[in-house]
Enzyme design. Structure first.
Site, mmCIF file in Angstrom:
data_model
loop_
_atom_site.group_PDB
_atom_site.id
_atom_site.type_symbol
_atom_site.label_atom_id
_atom_site.label_comp_id
_atom_site.label_asym_id
_atom_site.label_seq_id
_atom_site.Cartn_x
_atom_site.Cartn_y
_atom_site.Cartn_z
ATOM 1 N N LYS A 111 -56.501 56.263 -60.625
ATOM 2 C CA LYS A 111 -57.412 57.356 -60.292
ATOM 3 C C LYS A 111 -58.285 57.634 -61.505
ATOM 4 O O LYS A 111 -58.073 57.060 -62.579
ATOM 5 C CB LYS A 111 -56.644 58.616 -59.878
ATOM 6 N N ARG A 112 -59.279 58.473 -61.330
ATOM 7 C CA ARG A 112 -60.138 58.847 -62.447
ATOM 8 C C ARG A 112 -59.282 59.359 -63.602
ATOM 9 O O ARG A 112 -58.316 60.097 -63.394
ATOM 10 C CB ARG A 112 -61.120 59.927 -61.976
ATOM 11 N N THR A 121 -56.696 61.675 -52.318
ATOM 12 C CA THR A 121 -56.650 60.797 -51.138
ATOM 13 C C THR A 121 -55.892 59.514 -51.455
ATOM 14 O O THR A 121 -55.380 58.870 -50.544
ATOM 15 C CB THR A 121 -58.069 60.450 -50.638
ATOM 16 N N LYS A 157 -53.270 57.062 -49.121
ATOM 17 C CA LYS A 157 -53.359 55.606 -48.961
ATOM 18 C C LYS A 157 -52.033 54.942 -49.349
ATOM 19 O O LYS A 157 -51.573 54.002 -48.690
ATOM 20 C CB LYS A 157 -54.500 55.052 -49.809
ATOM 21 N N LYS A 200 -55.080 65.115 -64.479
ATOM 22 C CA LYS A 200 -54.367 64.130 -63.676
ATOM 23 C C LYS A 200 -53.170 63.553 -64.441
ATOM 24 O O LYS A 200 -52.329 62.872 -63.872
ATOM 25 C CB LYS A 200 -55.322 63.025 -63.228
ATOM 26 N N HIS A 229 -64.431 71.123 -53.361
ATOM 27 C CA HIS A 229 -63.519 70.051 -53.755
ATOM 28 C C HIS A 229 -62.822 70.302 -55.087
ATOM 29 O O HIS A 229 -62.119 69.414 -55.569
ATOM 30 C CB HIS A 229 -64.273 68.723 -53.854
#
Length: 840
Positions: free
Chosen positions: A569-570, A677, A681, A575, A378
């Site tokens: 998100k985290r 993911t 969504k 990110k 991952h």
């Protein structure tokens, strides 16, 4: 994946595992079930029952209705043995269970009617009471939950194995702009969905020593003599598929001490010592992801991983013995999927159980192991690829270290035969990292012991082969494959976005929920103004709901007619929430400077947790909240710009966020995000994506069309070139006056109440190191945001693009992902369960 004939399960007299009245699913039966549980289970009468009591009573009544399906599914495997998926994961972010089970049973309206008879007008009011299960943190755990739901819906026998954490990672509150972690006591009110199974407990050892001996056949053998033991007690959570009888389970292990109370210690006055073993053992299942910034934290994390893996493998072996199936047939009946490296110790533990406990020879045990285990990678980030210090590992798992050494010795001998005299490749592929302090590379152990290794997006799988494990790819090219992630449409559309679900039912029929490719039929309406307006109204409904939540939680009023620009998100530097925050400052400055004529009114929404020990991520949260405080207090921003940070982002909150989002921010540095993911969504719910060519963004853009996706940023290969060319972020800053002005304003303390030092670590990092190339991508990001502003002006066109994103998102259903796993990795078949007694 082909379909099997349903097993005709004729249940014992009186025709069902439970009283048929407790299996009925009309409103009367649900009401009677609630009344019964209020009285007999909770000890309450209806007039004095609290809302939480009614939630518990309804949950127990719904669980009753799962039991026939659950027990029938367990019996089906016993009566007709076939291969079962064992999904090993440190996280299962399953989210609230009540509404999910109501949907899958098809009794949401019946439950609402039953609640009305207790004076509760809204099912939503009761659902709000349910705690978020603290069994996962981010994308890894949510993916595991989606996959378990799809396995049940596709009627594939499966068990999800993990830990029953007493406390989740933490609840996040924002205090003075900073993240503050508080204990997540998610079990405090009881959890009605679990079924403890103490008679199926397992023993797990730690530490101690090994010794050699000669068995009665004259063979040299080893045995492990631990000096510490714990008991793993399984708690099963039924996982029902959508409108089918197949009901799988999540088996979560709780740690108990082998001896709870030392009477001798107590009697001599050592009151702490009397319960020391109990406290120490139960710590194993106490908290999700203990801080690994300390030696004790790392030790506990390794113990947790071995604990749940050992319990799970023992459980699988025991299931074969109970059914009189030969241990040598293990690969025919279990396929063991490792969800990242956390359960990678399974390779060594399965070998130990087969060799030391079942007395198989090495070759037979290795064949069983390698035919049974598969590994999903991952991440490409070095810090997320687990390595364990050799000294720590030896002190906890001495026998496993011996087995790993032997696995490595045999493997390296094969490599020597293939690459004679090439010591460099031996160093690269060895399980033991010899550089610096010796360490065990868990990704290498998983790769050597697995029959398949898959990435989770096309780009990610390619990078695994080219960058992460290139030497292994040359040795075993047939092992490597890709299965792009997916998400379940049941939770993320049907539950989260009922207005959209109703429209889809009306337009293309209800079958879309298990066949997402049917969404393509929506494309025929892409130029229908009336339908586009109706589609846009489903989005507006979600935005009004989220705006109400924001006002209740923060007191800030946001305009539902503004663009909801969302990044949830985290929190992590790769990110790049700080890239988004910087462009917000640029938009703020444009408004202040009177250059806002082309800017769309925006509500920019952030959400996510930072790891407790990750200073820069926590500073980014403080940075976002500093911007929000300034922007939201400035009257010049009214009707133009608002900034919101959603505290304690989780599945429950996500169910409100995804349907309300107009623009999905997927802006990680190219080559760093495995898949994502959230991006899927958002697209399913009609959000447009602004993003880089990273992770599954690549495939989303291919599916929805480049004209319906706002692309920016350097590619993975261009990022690599910058890394190799002495990247100088300051040169990019100097080329863009807007960026320089934004950084200067930060340094002046404009977003920190005049504190000029608060954000210096962040701005200095961006000016000098910028490890995730924020400065290199900033100009192109602004260009893409300008394209977003222009697109927003034409609402019909925006709605058309939104519709196309939804219509072409079917590929990203977790049903498709699971079918790919079943066909290309696991080689498993569905086992439909037909119940002959009437449970309707």
């Amino acid at each position: 994946m082909s379909s099997s004939k349903p097993l005709d399960l004729r249940l014992p007299t009186p025709g069902c595992y439970a009283d048929p009245e407790r299996a009925g699913i009309d409103a009367d039966a649900v009401f009677d079930g609630m009344t019964e549980h209020l009285f007999f289970t909770l000890g309450k009468l209806a007039p004095t029952a609290s809302l939480h009591d009614l939630y518990m009573a309804l949950s127990y009544a719904v669980r009753d209705r799962l039991m026939t399906r659950y027990l029938a599914s367990m019996e089906a495997i016993r009566a007709q043995p076939q291969k079962t998926v064992a999904y090993l994961s440190a996280e299962f972010l399953i989210g609230p269970q009540l509404n999910n089970n109501l949907l899958n049973l098809g009794i949401q309206k019946e439950a609402e009617e039953a609640l009305r008879r207790f004076g509760i007008e809204s099912l939503a009011e009761t659902l709000e009471v349910e705690e978020e299960p603290g069994l996962g943190n981010g994308g890894l755990g949510r993916l595991a939950a989606c996959y378990m739901e799809s396995l049940a819906t596709l009627q594939v026998p499966a068990v999800g194995y993990g830990i029953r954490y007493e406390f989740g990672i933490f609840n996040q509150i924002i205090r003075n702009g900073w993240q503050v972690e508080v204990t997540d006591k998610w079990l405090k009110g009881g959890w009605p969905w679990e079924l403890p199974q103490p008679d199926e407990a397992c023993f797990v050892g730690f530490g101690g020593r090994t010794e050699s001996y000669i068995d009665d056949k004259g063979n040299y053998r080893s045995r492990w003599i631990p000096n510490e033991n714990a008991i793993g007690v399984p708690h099963d959570v039924p996982l029902l598929g959508y409108r089918v009888n197949s009901c799988n389970r999540l088996r979560l292990w709780r740690a108990d001490a082998t001896e709870s109370f030392d009477f001798y210690a107590f009697n001599i006055g050592d009151y702490y010592g009397a319960v020391e073993e109990k406290v120490g053992s139960e710590t194993l299942s106490k908290v999700l992801y203990p801080n690994d910034g300390t030696d004790e934290g790392r030790r506990l994390r390794l113990k947790q991983q071995h604990f749940f893996v050992s319990c799970s493998l023992q459980d699988m072996l025991r299931s074969l013995e109970n059914r009189k199936i030969s241990i040598k047939d293990f690969p025919k009946h279990w396929t063991v999927q490792l969800n990242d490296t956390h359960p990678a110790i399974a390779v060594a533990e399965l070998m130990r159980l087969l060799i030391d406990d079942r007395y198989l020879d090495w070759e037979t045990a290795w064949e069983i192991t390698t035919q049974s285990v598969a590994y999903t990678n991952h991440t490409l980030l070095p810090e997320a690829l687990e390595k364990w210090d050799l000294g720590l590992f030896k002190s906890l798992l001495p026998r496993h270290l011996e087995i790993i050494y032997e696995i490595n010795r045999r493997f390296l001998q094969q490599v020597r035969l293939r690459y004679p005299g090439n010591d460099n490749i031996l160093r690269k592929v060895s399980i033991i990292d010899e550089e610096g302090g010796k360490a065990i590379r868990m990704a290498h152990l998983a790769t050597i012991g697995a029959h398949h290794i898959n990435g989770v997006a096309a780009l990610h799988s390619d990078l695994i082969k080219r960058q992460l494990l290139p030497e292994f790819t040359k040795i075993w090219p047939e092992k490597f494959t890709n299965v792009t992630n997916g998400v379940t449409p049941r939770r993320w559309v049907a539950l989260a976005n009922p207005k959209l679900a109703d429209l889809l039912d009306k337009e293309i029929g209800p079958s879309w929920i298990t066949n997402m490719e049917l969404l393509k039929n929506l494309e025929s309406r892409e130029n229908d103004s009336n339908f586009l307006e109706e589609f846009g109204n489903t989005k507006l409904s979600g935005k009004i709901k989220l705006a109400s939540y924001i006002h209740r939680q923060s007191g800030v009023l946001v305009d539902p007619s503004s663009m909801f620009d969302v990044q949830v998100k985290r929190i992590h530097q790769y990110k790049r929430q700080h890239l988004n925050a910087l462009q917000v400052i640029t938009q703020y400055l444009r408004i202040k400077n009177g250059q806002d004529q082309s800017l769309a009114p925006r509500t920019v929404i952030f959400g996510g947790k930072a790891a407790p020990g990750y200073f820069m991520a926590k500073l980014i949260i403080r940075f976002i909240n500093g911007i929000a405080e300034t922007v939201n207090a400035d009257p010049d921003m009214d009707g133009r710009l608002k900034v919101i940070f959603l505290a304690d982002y989780n599945v429950k909150l996500g169910e409100q966020v995804y349907p309300a989002t107009d623009l999905s921010e997927q802006i990680s540095t190219a080559g760093k995000e495995a898949s994502g993911t959230g991006n899927m969504k958002f697209a399913m719910n009609g959000a447009l994506t602004i993003g880089t060519l990273d992770g599954a963004n690549v495939e989303i853009r291919e599916k929805v069309g480049e004209q319906n996706f706002f692309l920016f940023g350097k590619t993975e290969s261009e990022i690599m070139d910058l890394q190799n060319a002495n990247y100088m972020p300051q040169s990019y800053i100097e080329e863009l006056p807007e960026l320089e002005e934004a950084l200067h304003l930060i340094d002046l303390g404009h977003f920190s109440n005049g504190d000029t030092e608060l954000f210096k670590p962040l701005t200095n990092n961006l000016r000098t190191r910028d490890p995730f190339f924020v400065m290199a991508d900033f100009a192109d990001y602004l260009r893409a945001q300008d394209s977003v502003n222009r697109a927003w002006i034409d609402k019909k066109e925006w709605n058309r693009m939104s519709l196309i994103n939804c219509a072409r998102s079917g590929f990203f259903s977790s049903d498709r992902s699971i079918m790919e796993y079943c066909n290309s990795i696991w080689n498993v078949e569905p086992l439909p369960v037909e119940i002959t007694c009437d449970v309707n």
